[in-house]
Scaffold this active site. Structure first.
Site, PDB file in Angstrom:
ATOM      1  CG  HIS A   8     -47.606 -32.243  43.725  1.00 54.52           C
ATOM      2  ND1 HIS A   8     -47.921 -32.027  45.045  1.00 54.52           N
ATOM      3  CD2 HIS A   8     -48.119 -31.198  43.048  1.00 54.52           C
ATOM      4  CE1 HIS A   8     -48.578 -30.902  45.175  1.00 54.52           C
ATOM      5  NE2 HIS A   8     -48.726 -30.366  43.966  1.00 54.52           N
ATOM      6  CD  GLU A  81     -51.093 -25.749  39.936  1.00 48.20           C
ATOM      7  OE1 GLU A  81     -51.518 -25.763  38.768  1.00 48.20           O
ATOM      8  OE2 GLU A  81     -51.617 -26.388  40.873  1.00 48.20           O
TER       9      GLU A  81
END
Length: 211
Positions: A8, A81
Protein backbone atom coordinates in the site's frame (compact mmCIF):
# COMPACT_ATOMS: atom_id res chain seq x y z
CA UNK A 1 0.00 -17.30 -13.17
CA UNK A 2 1.57 -13.89 -12.96
CA UNK A 3 1.32 -12.43 -9.46
CA UNK A 4 2.04 -8.81 -8.60
CA UNK A 5 2.55 -8.30 -4.86
CA UNK A 6 2.01 -4.61 -4.07
CA UNK A 7 2.48 -2.76 -0.82
CA UNK A 8 0.00 0.00 0.00
CA UNK A 9 0.90 3.68 -0.28
CA UNK A 10 2.29 5.65 2.64
CA UNK A 11 -0.20 5.86 5.51
CA UNK A 12 -0.47 8.58 8.12
CA UNK A 13 1.05 6.08 10.57
CA UNK A 14 4.03 5.44 8.25
CA UNK A 15 4.46 9.19 8.09
CA UNK A 16 4.54 9.42 11.89
CA UNK A 17 6.70 6.35 12.52
CA UNK A 18 3.86 4.38 14.11
CA UNK A 19 3.75 0.58 13.93
CA UNK A 20 0.38 -0.38 12.45
CA UNK A 21 -0.12 -4.13 12.25
CA UNK A 22 -3.86 -4.59 11.73
CA UNK A 23 -4.78 -1.21 13.17
CA UNK A 24 -6.59 1.04 10.69
CA UNK A 25 -4.90 4.14 9.25
CA UNK A 26 -5.74 5.96 5.98
CA UNK A 27 -3.27 6.97 3.31
CA UNK A 28 -1.37 10.21 3.83
CA UNK A 29 -1.38 12.88 1.13
CA UNK A 30 1.94 11.49 -0.11
CA UNK A 31 0.44 7.99 -0.06
CA UNK A 32 -2.47 9.11 -2.22
CA UNK A 33 0.00 10.50 -4.77
CA UNK A 34 1.99 7.26 -4.65
CA UNK A 35 -1.19 5.27 -5.26
CA UNK A 36 -2.07 7.43 -8.24
CA UNK A 37 1.37 6.85 -9.77
CA UNK A 38 1.03 3.13 -9.06
CA UNK A 39 -2.29 3.09 -10.90
CA UNK A 40 -0.69 4.75 -13.90
CA UNK A 41 2.11 2.15 -13.79
CA UNK A 42 -0.48 -0.62 -14.06
CA UNK A 43 -2.56 1.11 -16.73
CA UNK A 44 -0.57 -0.61 -19.48
CA UNK A 45 -0.51 -4.03 -17.78
CA UNK A 46 -3.05 -6.78 -18.30
CA UNK A 47 -4.85 -7.84 -15.12
CA UNK A 48 -7.60 -10.39 -14.55
CA UNK A 49 -8.22 -9.86 -10.83
CA UNK A 50 -7.35 -7.30 -8.16
CA UNK A 51 -7.28 -8.49 -4.56
CA UNK A 52 -6.71 -6.27 -1.55
CA UNK A 53 -6.22 -6.61 2.15
CA UNK A 54 -9.40 -5.51 3.89
CA UNK A 55 -7.51 -2.73 5.71
CA UNK A 56 -8.30 0.77 4.46
CA UNK A 57 -4.80 1.82 3.42
CA UNK A 58 -4.49 -1.21 1.14
CA UNK A 59 -8.01 -0.90 -0.27
CA UNK A 60 -7.45 2.77 -1.14
CA UNK A 61 -4.28 1.78 -2.97
CA UNK A 62 -6.00 -1.07 -4.82
CA UNK A 63 -8.76 1.29 -5.97
CA UNK A 64 -6.12 3.47 -7.64
CA UNK A 65 -5.10 0.41 -9.68
CA UNK A 66 -8.70 -0.57 -10.48
CA UNK A 67 -9.34 2.95 -11.84
CA UNK A 68 -7.37 1.85 -14.91
CA UNK A 69 -9.09 -1.52 -15.34
CA UNK A 70 -12.71 -2.72 -15.62
CA UNK A 71 -12.25 -4.71 -12.43
CA UNK A 72 -13.68 -4.49 -8.95
CA UNK A 73 -11.35 -4.78 -5.96
CA UNK A 74 -11.94 -8.00 -4.02
CA UNK A 75 -11.28 -7.68 -0.30
CA UNK A 76 -9.37 -10.57 1.29
CA UNK A 77 -8.70 -10.65 5.01
CA UNK A 78 -6.10 -13.39 4.61
CA UNK A 79 -3.64 -10.91 3.06
CA UNK A 80 -3.92 -8.26 5.74
CA UNK A 81 -0.86 -7.22 7.74
CA UNK A 82 0.67 -9.40 10.46
CA UNK A 83 -1.27 -9.04 13.70
CA UNK A 84 0.94 -7.27 16.24
CA UNK A 85 -1.51 -7.00 19.14
CA UNK A 86 -0.11 -4.82 21.97
CA UNK A 87 2.53 -3.29 19.67
CA UNK A 88 0.03 -1.69 17.31
CA UNK A 89 -0.37 2.08 17.36
CA UNK A 90 2.99 2.72 19.04
CA UNK A 91 6.34 3.99 17.82
CA UNK A 92 9.39 1.74 17.93
CA UNK A 93 10.78 3.81 20.79
CA UNK A 94 7.60 3.28 22.82
CA UNK A 95 7.61 -0.44 22.02
CA UNK A 96 11.23 -0.96 23.08
CA UNK A 97 10.70 0.98 26.31
CA UNK A 98 7.74 -1.22 27.19
CA UNK A 99 9.21 -4.48 25.84
CA UNK A 100 13.03 -4.16 25.96
CA UNK A 101 13.35 -7.95 25.61
CA UNK A 102 12.31 -7.82 21.94
CA UNK A 103 14.98 -5.38 20.74
CA UNK A 104 16.97 -8.19 19.16
CA UNK A 105 14.01 -9.84 17.43
CA UNK A 106 11.81 -8.95 14.47
CA UNK A 107 8.74 -6.97 15.45
CA UNK A 108 6.75 -9.33 13.22
CA UNK A 109 7.65 -12.46 15.19
CA UNK A 110 8.19 -11.49 18.83
CA UNK A 111 6.01 -14.24 20.28
CA UNK A 112 4.36 -11.75 22.64
CA UNK A 113 0.89 -12.64 23.88
CA UNK A 114 -1.73 -11.20 21.54
CA UNK A 115 0.51 -11.18 18.46
CA UNK A 116 0.09 -13.49 15.48
CA UNK A 117 2.27 -16.57 15.93
CA UNK A 118 4.74 -17.96 13.41
CA UNK A 119 2.46 -21.00 13.00
CA UNK A 120 -0.56 -18.80 12.29
CA UNK A 121 1.40 -16.72 9.79
CA UNK A 122 2.66 -19.87 8.07
CA UNK A 123 -0.85 -21.28 7.79
CA UNK A 124 -2.03 -17.99 6.27
CA UNK A 125 0.73 -18.03 3.68
CA UNK A 126 -0.02 -21.65 2.84
CA UNK A 127 -3.73 -20.91 2.42
CA UNK A 128 -3.14 -17.85 0.23
CA UNK A 129 -0.75 -19.74 -2.04
CA UNK A 130 -3.10 -22.73 -2.34
CA UNK A 131 -6.05 -20.50 -3.22
CA UNK A 132 -4.08 -18.57 -5.84
CA UNK A 133 -2.69 -21.69 -7.51
CA UNK A 134 -6.01 -23.52 -7.50
CA UNK A 135 -8.10 -20.64 -8.84
CA UNK A 136 -5.76 -18.55 -10.98
CA UNK A 137 -3.29 -20.78 -12.81
CA UNK A 138 -3.63 -18.83 -16.07
CA UNK A 139 -4.47 -15.39 -14.69
CA UNK A 140 -2.61 -12.18 -13.98
CA UNK A 141 -3.28 -11.06 -10.43
CA UNK A 142 -2.62 -7.85 -8.52
CA UNK A 143 -2.53 -8.44 -4.78
CA UNK A 144 -2.33 -5.31 -2.62
CA UNK A 145 -1.10 -6.04 0.87
CA UNK A 146 1.43 -4.85 3.46
CA UNK A 147 5.19 -4.73 3.91
CA UNK A 148 5.36 -7.31 6.66
CA UNK A 149 3.06 -9.86 5.06
CA UNK A 150 4.62 -9.45 1.61
CA UNK A 151 8.17 -9.90 2.91
CA UNK A 152 7.16 -13.05 4.78
CA UNK A 153 5.12 -14.41 1.86
CA UNK A 154 8.16 -14.02 -0.38
CA UNK A 155 10.18 -16.01 2.16
CA UNK A 156 7.45 -18.66 2.29
CA UNK A 157 7.55 -18.99 -1.50
CA UNK A 158 11.27 -19.72 -1.29
CA UNK A 159 11.59 -21.76 1.91
CA UNK A 160 8.12 -23.03 2.79
CA UNK A 161 7.47 -23.73 6.45
CA UNK A 162 11.09 -23.03 7.41
CA UNK A 163 10.86 -19.37 6.30
CA UNK A 164 11.40 -18.12 9.85
CA UNK A 165 14.70 -20.01 10.18
CA UNK A 166 16.29 -17.91 7.42
CA UNK A 167 17.34 -14.26 7.43
CA UNK A 168 14.61 -12.15 5.82
CA UNK A 169 16.45 -9.62 3.59
CA UNK A 170 13.57 -7.82 1.92
CA UNK A 171 12.69 -4.17 2.29
CA UNK A 172 9.29 -3.50 0.73
CA UNK A 173 8.64 0.21 0.25
CA UNK A 174 5.30 1.94 -0.10
CA UNK A 175 3.71 0.91 -3.45
CA UNK A 176 6.74 -1.31 -4.14
CA UNK A 177 5.79 -3.97 -6.70
CA UNK A 178 7.14 -7.53 -6.78
CA UNK A 179 6.43 -9.71 -9.83
CA UNK A 180 6.36 -13.49 -9.51
CA UNK A 181 5.56 -15.99 -12.26
CA UNK A 182 4.38 -19.48 -11.38
CA UNK A 183 5.29 -22.14 -13.94
CA UNK A 184 3.24 -25.30 -14.59
CA UNK A 185 4.75 -27.12 -11.61
CA UNK A 186 3.62 -24.30 -9.30
CA UNK A 187 7.18 -23.21 -8.62
CA UNK A 188 7.84 -19.45 -8.49
CA UNK A 189 10.14 -17.42 -10.71
CA UNK A 190 10.98 -13.97 -9.35
CA UNK A 191 11.10 -11.28 -12.05
CA UNK A 192 11.73 -8.39 -9.63
CA UNK A 193 11.22 -7.36 -6.00
CA UNK A 194 10.11 -3.94 -4.68
CA UNK A 195 10.07 -2.12 -8.02
CA UNK A 196 9.17 1.51 -7.32
CA UNK A 197 10.25 3.08 -10.62
CA UNK A 198 6.78 4.65 -10.93
CA UNK A 199 7.62 6.88 -7.94
CA UNK A 200 10.74 8.19 -9.65
CA UNK A 201 8.58 9.36 -12.55
CA UNK A 202 6.56 11.37 -10.05
CA UNK A 203 9.70 12.65 -8.27
CA UNK A 204 8.67 10.93 -5.02
CA UNK A 205 10.89 9.03 -2.63
CA UNK A 206 9.70 5.59 -1.58
CA UNK A 207 8.90 5.07 2.11
CA UNK A 208 10.43 1.86 3.44
CA UNK A 209 9.13 1.89 7.03
CA UNK A 210 7.29 -1.40 7.47
CA UNK A 211 4.19 -2.65 9.29
Amino acid sequence: MILYLIRHGQSVANESGIIQGCKEFPLSQAGQKQAKLLGEFFASKSLDYIYSSDLKRAFETANAVSNHHPLDVIGWDKIREIGLGPLEGKTRQEIFLEYPEIKETSILTTGLAGTETVREITERCQYVLEQLLSGHKRHQIALVSHGGFISIFLMYLMFGETWNDVHRPFIIGNTGVSKIEFIETGKPIFHYINNDSHLLLGDMQSESVLY
